[in-house]
Scaffold this motif. Structure first.
Motif, PDB file in Angstrom:
ATOM      1  N   SER A 211      23.195  -3.489   4.205  1.00 39.92           N
ATOM      2  CA  SER A 211      23.821  -3.380   2.883  1.00 39.92           C
ATOM      3  C   SER A 211      23.945  -4.717   2.169  1.00 39.92           C
ATOM      4  CB  SER A 211      25.213  -2.745   3.012  1.00 39.92           C
ATOM      5  OG  SER A 211      25.134  -1.455   3.572  1.00 39.92           O
ATOM      6  N   THR A 212      23.797  -5.793   2.895  1.00 43.92           N
ATOM      7  CA  THR A 212      24.050  -7.113   2.299  1.00 43.92           C
ATOM      8  C   THR A 212      22.844  -8.049   2.307  1.00 43.92           C
ATOM      9  OG1 THR A 212      24.917  -7.882   4.448  1.00 43.92           O
ATOM     10  CG2 THR A 212      26.512  -7.044   2.850  1.00 43.92           C
ATOM     11  N   ARG A 213      21.753  -7.657   2.946  1.00 39.43           N
ATOM     12  CA  ARG A 213      20.617  -8.576   3.078  1.00 39.43           C
ATOM     13  C   ARG A 213      19.412  -8.245   2.195  1.00 39.43           C
ATOM     14  NH1 ARG A 213      19.611  -9.648   9.530  1.00 39.43           N
ATOM     15  NH2 ARG A 213      21.646 -10.581  10.057  1.00 39.43           N
ATOM     16  N   TYR A 214      19.330  -7.024   1.703  1.00 35.89           N
ATOM     17  CA  TYR A 214      18.055  -6.567   1.128  1.00 35.89           C
ATOM     18  C   TYR A 214      18.147  -6.141  -0.330  1.00 35.89           C
ATOM     19  CZ  TYR A 214      16.794  -6.806   6.015  1.00 35.89           C
ATOM     20  OH  TYR A 214      16.579  -7.259   7.288  1.00 35.89           O
ATOM     21  N   GLY A 215      19.117  -6.688  -1.034  1.00 35.99           N
ATOM     22  CA  GLY A 215      19.228  -6.382  -2.452  1.00 35.99           C
ATOM     23  C   GLY A 215      19.730  -4.974  -2.699  1.00 35.99           C
ATOM     24  N   LYS A 216      19.412  -4.447  -3.852  1.00 32.85           N
ATOM     25  CA  LYS A 216      19.916  -3.144  -4.256  1.00 32.85           C
ATOM     26  C   LYS A 216      19.332  -2.016  -3.405  1.00 32.85           C
ATOM     27  CE  LYS A 216      20.071   0.035  -8.189  1.00 32.85           C
ATOM     28  NZ  LYS A 216      19.578   0.330  -9.551  1.00 32.85           N
ATOM     29  N   ILE A 217      20.219  -1.147  -2.939  1.00 30.80           N
ATOM     30  CA  ILE A 217      19.818   0.053  -2.211  1.00 30.80           C
ATOM     31  C   ILE A 217      20.167   1.247  -3.083  1.00 30.80           C
ATOM     32  CG2 ILE A 217      20.267   1.487  -0.171  1.00 30.80           C
ATOM     33  CD1 ILE A 217      20.784  -1.123   1.373  1.00 30.80           C
ATOM     34  N   ASP A 218      19.180   2.081  -3.365  1.00 28.85           N
ATOM     35  CA  ASP A 218      19.397   3.225  -4.253  1.00 28.85           C
ATOM     36  C   ASP A 218      19.891   4.456  -3.519  1.00 28.85           C
ATOM     37  OD1 ASP A 218      18.391   2.236  -6.936  1.00 28.85           O
ATOM     38  OD2 ASP A 218      16.676   1.770  -5.676  1.00 28.85           O
TER      39      ASP A 218
ATOM     40  N   GLU B  81      10.031  -6.134   3.866  1.00 28.59           N
ATOM     41  CA  GLU B  81       8.740  -5.976   3.189  1.00 28.59           C
ATOM     42  C   GLU B  81       8.692  -4.691   2.359  1.00 28.59           C
ATOM     43  OE1 GLU B  81       5.093  -7.157   4.876  1.00 28.59           O
ATOM     44  OE2 GLU B  81       6.006  -8.312   6.519  1.00 28.59           O
ATOM     45  N   VAL B  82       9.303  -3.620   2.855  1.00 35.22           N
ATOM     46  CA  VAL B  82       9.311  -2.364   2.103  1.00 35.22           C
ATOM     47  C   VAL B  82      10.206  -2.486   0.868  1.00 35.22           C
ATOM     48  CG1 VAL B  82       9.888   0.093   2.164  1.00 35.22           C
ATOM     49  CG2 VAL B  82       8.761  -0.969   4.127  1.00 35.22           C
ATOM     50  N   SER B  83      11.382  -3.106   1.046  1.00 31.52           N
ATOM     51  CA  SER B  83      12.272  -3.269  -0.113  1.00 31.52           C
ATOM     52  C   SER B  83      11.628  -4.155  -1.176  1.00 31.52           C
ATOM     53  CB  SER B  83      13.623  -3.850   0.327  1.00 31.52           C
ATOM     54  OG  SER B  83      13.485  -5.155   0.864  1.00 31.52           O
ATOM     55  N   ASP B  84      10.964  -5.224  -0.747  1.00 32.55           N
ATOM     56  CA  ASP B  84      10.269  -6.101  -1.704  1.00 32.55           C
ATOM     57  C   ASP B  84       9.139  -5.366  -2.416  1.00 32.55           C
ATOM     58  OD1 ASP B  84      11.940  -8.170  -0.989  1.00 32.55           O
ATOM     59  OD2 ASP B  84      10.461  -9.237   0.242  1.00 32.55           O
ATOM     60  N   ALA B  85       8.397  -4.552  -1.674  1.00 35.29           N
ATOM     61  CA  ALA B  85       7.275  -3.813  -2.261  1.00 35.29           C
ATOM     62  C   ALA B  85       7.765  -2.792  -3.280  1.00 35.29           C
ATOM     63  CB  ALA B  85       6.473  -3.123  -1.159  1.00 35.29           C
ATOM     64  N   CYS B  86       8.885  -2.134  -2.980  1.00 36.17           N
ATOM     65  CA  CYS B  86       9.444  -1.155  -3.920  1.00 36.17           C
ATOM     66  C   CYS B  86       9.860  -1.837  -5.214  1.00 36.17           C
ATOM     67  CB  CYS B  86      10.629  -0.430  -3.294  1.00 36.17           C
ATOM     68  SG  CYS B  86      10.163   0.777  -2.024  1.00 36.17           S
ATOM     69  N   ARG B  87      10.524  -2.973  -5.095  1.00 36.47           N
ATOM     70  CA  ARG B  87      10.959  -3.686  -6.306  1.00 36.47           C
ATOM     71  C   ARG B  87       9.744  -4.166  -7.117  1.00 36.47           C
ATOM     72  NH1 ARG B  87      15.803  -4.378  -3.593  1.00 36.47           N
ATOM     73  NH2 ARG B  87      15.013  -5.775  -2.001  1.00 36.47           N
ATOM     74  N   LYS B  88       8.728  -4.660  -6.418  1.00 34.24           N
ATOM     75  CA  LYS B  88       7.521  -5.114  -7.108  1.00 34.24           C
ATOM     76  C   LYS B  88       6.851  -3.967  -7.860  1.00 34.24           C
ATOM     77  CE  LYS B  88       2.994  -7.210  -6.143  1.00 34.24           C
ATOM     78  NZ  LYS B  88       2.085  -7.702  -5.061  1.00 34.24           N
TER      79      LYS B  88
ATOM     80  N   GLN C  53       0.833  -1.200   0.000  1.00 31.03           N
ATOM     81  CA  GLN C  53       0.000   0.000   0.000  1.00 31.03           C
ATOM     82  C   GLN C  53       0.869   1.252   0.000  1.00 31.03           C
ATOM     83  OE1 GLN C  53      -0.926   2.121   3.046  1.00 31.03           O
ATOM     84  NE2 GLN C  53      -3.016   2.814   2.541  1.00 31.03           N
ATOM     85  N   TRP C  54       1.991   1.219   0.717  1.00 30.35           N
ATOM     86  CA  TRP C  54       2.920   2.350   0.725  1.00 30.35           C
ATOM     87  C   TRP C  54       3.465   2.598  -0.681  1.00 30.35           C
ATOM     88  CZ3 TRP C  54       6.737   1.723   5.454  1.00 30.35           C
ATOM     89  CH2 TRP C  54       5.993   1.557   6.640  1.00 30.35           C
TER      90      TRP C  54
ATOM     91  N   LYS D  80       9.243   8.635  -7.172  1.00 23.50           N
ATOM     92  CA  LYS D  80      10.027   7.616  -7.885  1.00 23.50           C
ATOM     93  C   LYS D  80      10.668   6.604  -6.952  1.00 23.50           C
ATOM     94  CE  LYS D  80       9.301   9.275 -12.015  1.00 23.50           C
ATOM     95  NZ  LYS D  80       8.477  10.452 -11.654  1.00 23.50           N
ATOM     96  N   GLY D  81      10.410   6.731  -5.667  1.00 22.61           N
ATOM     97  CA  GLY D  81      10.985   5.779  -4.738  1.00 22.61           C
ATOM     98  C   GLY D  81      10.634   6.112  -3.298  1.00 22.61           C
ATOM     99  N   ILE D  82      11.046   5.234  -2.389  1.00 19.97           N
ATOM    100  CA  ILE D  82      10.827   5.397  -0.950  1.00 19.97           C
ATOM    101  C   ILE D  82      12.161   5.320  -0.240  1.00 19.97           C
ATOM    102  CG2 ILE D  82       9.891   4.293   1.130  1.00 19.97           C
ATOM    103  CD1 ILE D  82       7.484   3.416  -0.521  1.00 19.97           C
ATOM    104  N   VAL D  83      12.418   6.271   0.657  1.00 23.44           N
ATOM    105  CA  VAL D  83      13.553   6.194   1.584  1.00 23.44           C
ATOM    106  C   VAL D  83      12.952   5.978   2.969  1.00 23.44           C
ATOM    107  CG1 VAL D  83      15.520   7.396   2.589  1.00 23.44           C
ATOM    108  CG2 VAL D  83      14.992   7.687   0.157  1.00 23.44           C
ATOM    109  N   PHE D  84      13.264   4.836   3.561  1.00 22.38           N
ATOM    110  CA  PHE D  84      12.572   4.370   4.764  1.00 22.38           C
ATOM    111  C   PHE D  84      13.481   4.419   5.997  1.00 22.38           C
ATOM    112  CE2 PHE D  84      11.531   0.553   7.430  1.00 22.38           C
ATOM    113  CZ  PHE D  84      10.423   1.116   8.050  1.00 22.38           C
TER     114      PHE D  84
END
Length: 479
Positions: A186-193, A140-147, A90-91, A101-105
């Motif tokens: 930095s190593t667990r959640y995939g790409k960080i923009d 969950e936020v990183s997955d939602a952003c990628r989706k 939803q976020w 264009k993105g979320i910084v959490f």
């Protein structure tokens, strides 16, 4: 037989001469691109510029201790953390609705509570009843952003009141503790923009910031970093600067900043509250006009804004907030809507680069970011004119220079043709990635542009040959 051979020879000679002449013509048409005007943005910084505005999301223990004080002091009870309807998708959908264009959490705020399943402390989601301690908001936020196909960034507070109060049985220094947390993220959640580091009290902590910077560069080489001046010396090619306060900024932003005697690409990133006191405190999002004003005094001044939205204690963004974000995006789209009748009607009153069509004035409104008007290397002034076909209502202008080759413009002016006479209507210094000038708003607060049948952009001064890739008239309605 001799006559046939002679004819063949003539044909071959003619063909050769034609090919040779064609090669000369092609060679003459090849024009060298403008030389870079250093410093330049790297790929991460350019991606950040093009994002224009990102959603800042504060969510954590302070969401469940709502007040006018956003700090948190490290003694909050994790058992109160229970966002029963939490939905990161939803976020992400709300971000897209608002054009972000993105979320910084906020993976961790000043209170020290970690929004991810960390091995560094029990003061985290693991100590909460939410999902029986098995939840991970960051994941969950990183997955939602990628989706959703939008960028994902993290804010990791340098301040940690919980560590100040309680310390750690495993880590003797806060520097080691903090480094371990940044490495996990930095190593667990995939790409960080984007990484966002709050600089409040950063110097007093005496941490090994170069160590952190080198680790980030190794694990997230494509990330841009709002560094609060703690990492720009270690990884100077990707940092963003603190503008000196929250909210809108000043016009004429200069990305070319001297950092320790070296000129760096170091643009400001403003952070702006659209709702709550960073965290949700029961108050609605600000009104649409205020959102617009913040946009014009950030994005409109050539920088990318970080605009804060606060999810409520259910773990959802308020429906009323999403409605305001939808109206905000509609307004942004309306400001940028270009009249197709004006396309290809731009002309230059000064020669384009080597008189080559690749750099002609009509590149300023062809809708292609990577095409631009350019002058010869030693020519640092230019005038571009657009015929409007008939008298039009002028609400404002959008200007852009092609920053992949550097920020060049140092002074410019705008003119409108009224009843056959040219009239100066606006002057400025910097253009940068984007400059939005809207009548009656922000830096044009006391200006109403006249109805006109033609407009001009005049580059009066530039550090190198000016490269303009957008000169657009804003028309919000009317004749």
């Amino acid at each position: 037989m001799k006559r046939k051979n002679s004819l063949k020879l003539k044909i071959l000679i003619t063909a050769f001469c034609w090919m040779f002449a064609s090669c000369i013509v092609v060679a003459q048409q090849i024009v060298k691109a403008p030389k870079p005007f250093f410093p330049l943005p790297n790929a991460a910084q350019l991606r950040w510029h093009k994002a224009e505005y990102l959603m800042f999301v504060h969510f954590g223990m302070k969401t469940f201790y709502p007040s006018d004080d956003h700090m948190g002091y490290g003694l909050e009870d994790p058992k109160r953390f229970f966002p029963a309807k939490f939905d990161a998708n939803q976020w992400a959908d709300a971000a897209k609705t608002g054009g972000f264009k993105g979320i910084v959490f906020t993976s961790k705020h000043h209170d020290g509570f970690c929004n991810w399943s960390t091995a560094t402390t029990n003061h985290s989601v693991q100590a909460s009843p939410w999902k029986n301690g098995k939840g991970d908001v960051v994941k969950e936020v990183s997955d939602a952003c990628r989706k959703a196909g939008i960028q994902f960034g993290i804010y990791v507070s340098i301040i940690d009141k919980h560590f100040e109060q309680k310390g750690s049985p495993e880590y003797k220094t806060y520097g080691d503790y903090y480094y371990a947390q940044i490495k996990e993220l930095s190593t667990r959640y995939g790409k960080i923009d984007e990484y966002w580091f709050d600089g409040f009290n950063a110097d007093k902590l005496k941490m090994d910031y170069p160590r952190i910077g080198k680790m980030i560069a190794k694990n997230q080489p494509g990330a841009v970093i709002y560094d609060s001046k703690v990492l720009v010396n270690t990884i100077p090619d990707r940092c963003l600067a603190w503008p000196g306060g929250h909210g809108g900024i000043t016009p004429d932003q200069d990305y070319r900043q001297l950092v320790n005697d070296t000129l760096r690409w170091y643009p400001n990133e403003p952070s702006i509250i659209l709702q709550g006191n960073w965290f949700h405190n029961g108050k609605p999002a600000i009104e649409l006009k205020q959102m617009q004003d913040y946009y014009l005094s950030s994005v409109g001044y050539g920088t990318t804004a970080l605009m804060n939205i606060s999810p409520n204690s259910d773990g959802l963004i308020d429906k009323e907030t999403i409605q305001k974000l939808s109206a905000f995006k509609q307004w942004v789209d309306q400001v940028h809507q270009q009249n197709p009748a004006l396309l290809k009607k731009a002309k230059s009153l000064s020669p384009c680069r080597d008189n080559n069509s690749r750099y002609a004035a009509n590149k300023v409104n062809d809708g292609n970011y990577n095409s631009y008007f350019a002058t010869d290397d030693k020519v640092t002034t230019a005038t571009i004119e657009i015929e409007l076909g008939q008298t039009k209502k002028i609400d404002g202008f959008i200007l852009q220079e092609y920053i992949p080759l550097g920020q060049r413009v140092e002074a410019y002016s705008l003119e409108c043709r009224v009843n056959g006479q040219w009239k100066d209507v606006f002057t400025g210094k910097k253009i940068g990635y984007k400059r939005i000038i809207l009548a009656g708003r922000a830096s044009a607060k006391d200006i109403q542009f006249p109805d006109a049948d033609a407009v001009r952009l005049r580059i009066d001064k530039a550090g190198a040959s000016p490269l303009i890739n957008n000169f657009q008239v804003i028309s919000l309605g009317g004749k």
